[in-house]
Enzyme design. Structure first.
Site, PDB file in Angstrom:
ATOM      1  CG  ASN A   1       9.624  56.298  35.378  1.00  0.00           C
ATOM      2  OD1 ASN A   1      10.078  56.882  34.398  1.00  0.00           O
ATOM      3  ND2 ASN A   1      10.384  55.680  36.261  1.00  0.00           N
TER       4      ASN A   1
ATOM      5  CG  HIS B   1      12.929  58.980  32.620  1.00  0.00           C
ATOM      6  ND1 HIS B   1      13.459  59.900  31.750  1.00  0.00           N
ATOM      7  CD2 HIS B   1      12.967  59.543  33.843  1.00  0.00           C
ATOM      8  CE1 HIS B   1      13.818  60.972  32.417  1.00  0.00           C
ATOM      9  NE2 HIS B   1      13.526  60.791  33.693  1.00  0.00           N
ATOM     10  CE  LYS B   2       8.330  52.238  35.551  1.00  0.00           C
ATOM     11  NZ  LYS B   2       7.762  51.134  36.300  1.00  0.00           N
TER      12      LYS B   2
ATOM     13  CG  ASP C   1       3.700  44.859  41.777  1.00  0.00           C
ATOM     14  OD1 ASP C   1       4.262  45.926  42.091  1.00  0.00           O
ATOM     15  OD2 ASP C   1       3.401  44.002  42.621  1.00  0.00           O
TER      16      ASP C   1
ATOM     17  CE1 TYR D   1      16.018  45.411  48.734  1.00  0.00           C
ATOM     18  CE2 TYR D   1      14.335  45.684  47.062  1.00  0.00           C
ATOM     19  CZ  TYR D   1      14.705  45.635  48.390  1.00  0.00           C
ATOM     20  OH  TYR D   1      13.756  45.810  49.376  1.00  0.00           O
TER      21      TYR D   1
ATOM     22  CG  HIS E   1      12.979  42.262  36.535  1.00  0.00           C
ATOM     23  ND1 HIS E   1      14.225  42.852  36.595  1.00  0.00           N
ATOM     24  CD2 HIS E   1      12.177  43.034  37.300  1.00  0.00           C
ATOM     25  CE1 HIS E   1      14.169  43.929  37.375  1.00  0.00           C
ATOM     26  NE2 HIS E   1      12.932  44.061  37.809  1.00  0.00           N
ATOM     27  NE  ARG E   2       9.762  47.974  35.247  1.00  0.00           N
ATOM     28  CZ  ARG E   2      10.511  48.109  36.339  1.00  0.00           C
ATOM     29  NH1 ARG E   2      11.804  48.311  36.244  1.00  0.00           N
ATOM     30  NH2 ARG E   2       9.974  48.058  37.540  1.00  0.00           N
TER      31      ARG E   2
END
Length: 194
Positions: free
Chosen positions: A11, A13-14, A70, A151, A177-178
């Site tokens: 990814n 963007h990440k 993860d 989600y 969370h990330r």
């Protein structure tokens, strides 16, 4: 001197987001940058195991410090499912199908407590360090919002009356969370444990 570190993701963007935070101390590369085209198997039973499998693969095969994450959704009423199977809960990797199955499985359940969890595994100088980020919330009965993915349209974080999918990305990125796990990783790397 700038150190190279690999973020085990495709990814861009990440990658760019993290590279921006860690510059100029670190040059952040992704899997494409190191020509790693393998779909690294995630055969662990926990987020930590899966993240560690990915970072270990890169470290062993490319001899570069690496971090991998993860993530998933844990729903109390479903015995913490979908958990590590969040991306393929329905058996296929399709956000809409997975979300609909989760809503179907939640029908008639009054306990709607859930959490998003991320674990980051950093392999630096052969040592594995784990960083966890968790955000608690509830599962809505119907999707709301068009931003985000997975989600996000049915997850309402505690303290908010909107879902992740109704939030501006900048707001979600402060509390997700990330983001929480990534901040712990960044703090650790900025202390420079080389």
């Amino acid at each position: 001197m700038t150190q190279k570190i690999v973020f085990a993701t495709n990814n861009v963007h990440k990658t760019a987001e993290v590279a921006n935070i860690l510059a100029p101390q670190y040059q952040v590369l992704n899997l494409k940058d190191i020509h790693c085209l393998v779909d690294i198997p995630e055969t662990g039973n926990t987020f930590a195991e899966n993240a560690s499998l990915k970072s270990s693969y890169v470290y062993q095969n490319y001899h570069l410090d690496c971090f991998a994450d993860d993530s998933g959704l844990e729903v109390d009423a479903l015995n913490n499912a979908p958990g590590i199977f969040s991306a393929r809960y329905s058996g296929i990797k399709d956000d809409s199908t997975n979300l609909q199955l989760l809503l179907k499985n939640m029908e008639g359940k009054s306990d709607r407590k859930a959490r998003f969890k991320t674990v980051i595994s950093l392999l630096k100088n052969g040592e594995n360090h784990l960083f966890e980020g968790v955000i608690e919330g509830t599962i809505r009965t119907e999707p709301a919002g068009s931003k985000g993915f997975g989600y996000d349209p049915i997850f309402q974080p505690n303290g908010y009356n909107i879902t992740f999918a109704e939030m501006e990305m900048s707001e979600k990125n402060k509390i997700s969370h990330r983001a929480l796990a990534m901040q712990k990783l960044v703090d650790f790397l900025k202390e420079d444990h080389s």
